[in-house]
Design a protein around this motif. Structure first.
Motif, mmCIF file in Angstrom:
data_model
loop_
_atom_site.group_PDB
_atom_site.id
_atom_site.type_symbol
_atom_site.label_atom_id
_atom_site.label_comp_id
_atom_site.label_asym_id
_atom_site.label_seq_id
_atom_site.Cartn_x
_atom_site.Cartn_y
_atom_site.Cartn_z
ATOM 1 N N GLN A 109 -3.743 105.282 -36.523
ATOM 2 C CA GLN A 109 -3.268 105.994 -37.715
ATOM 3 C C GLN A 109 -1.737 106.017 -37.809
ATOM 4 N N TYR A 110 -1.065 105.401 -36.841
ATOM 5 C CA TYR A 110 0.402 105.385 -36.833
ATOM 6 C C TYR A 110 0.947 104.503 -37.943
ATOM 7 N N CYS A 111 1.980 104.986 -38.607
ATOM 8 C CA CYS A 111 2.679 104.208 -39.631
ATOM 9 C C CYS A 111 4.164 104.573 -39.542
ATOM 10 N N ALA A 112 4.991 103.602 -39.199
ATOM 11 C CA ALA A 112 6.418 103.863 -38.975
ATOM 12 C C ALA A 112 7.101 104.468 -40.200
ATOM 13 N N GLU A 113 6.645 104.096 -41.397
ATOM 14 C CA GLU A 113 7.266 104.605 -42.626
ATOM 15 C C GLU A 113 7.019 106.094 -42.831
#
Length: 210
Positions: A109-113
């Protein structure tokens, strides 16, 4: 909790589970703890358990607009240690460790944005941070950590974080959820409702008294 189906959850996310779907299907609740929706709670339980109620709200991702930071602030590409330091500086009763926040980077579920840090341009320091996660499988966005340094509250930074994260999730998330302590004197629930979240679901975290 792990018997929840996607269909059940999607029909009523905040009333079906106290946490996001991807966490709910794999959580293991300790024997000395119960997690109950307000409809299942009664005050007789307080004889045996201590109670910490949490609100859980949903945003249906309608009528979103781009937002701008207040003058004098800018987005800053913060490191993981800087996120940890800022989060822990904003709370007296909770915090997060370096290993905990590092684990977020390995999640599906990680998203850098969706990791935002706001800096005071004059002082060159981080004054607000926000972290959201995105479950692409069911289209759920989750606001995980949002905090503003004590001396910088009531300046629009909290609203900016919430609305900017929603805007960034608009193409992938069908809905976004958030939760927090009902008794929080900083009233985060009021901020989320101001930003378009709604619902009346309350979940009770009951811990057996010693």
């Amino acid at each position: 909790m792990n018997e929840i189906s996607k269909k059940q959850y999607l029909e009523n996310p905040c009333g079906t589970a106290s946490i996001p779907y991807w966490k709910a299907v794999c959580i293991s609740i300790p024997d000395n703890m119960k997690i109950l929706h307000d409809r299942e709670f009664n005050t007789e339980m307080l004889k045996r358990y201590s109670d910490e109620p949490y609100f859980r709200l949903q945003h249906r991702m309608r009528e979103l607009k781009p937002v701008s930071l207040p003058e004098g602030y800018s987005l800053y590409e913060a490191s993981v240690p800087e996120f940890v330091d800022h989060i822990n500086s904003c709370y007296e009763d909770i915090g997060i460790t370096m290993s905990e926040i590092q684990s977020y980077l390995a999640r599906e579920q990680y998203c850098a944005e969706l990791w935002l840090a706001v800096r005071d341009d004059d002082k060159g320091k981080i004054v607000a941070t926000g972290i959201a996660e995105l479950d692409r499988e069911i289209g759920e966005g989750v606001l995980e950590w949002l905090q503003v340094s004590k001396d910088y509250r009531r300046r629009g930074l909290g609203s900016y974080l919430v609305l900017e994260l929603l805007w960034r999730m608009r193409k992938a998330a069908r809905f976004v959820t958030v939760s927090g302590k009902c008794a929080n004197t900083d009233n985060p629930e009021g901020l989320y409702r101001k930003c378009g979240f709604g619902g009346n679901d309350v979940w009770h975290i009951l811990r057996e008294r010693e």
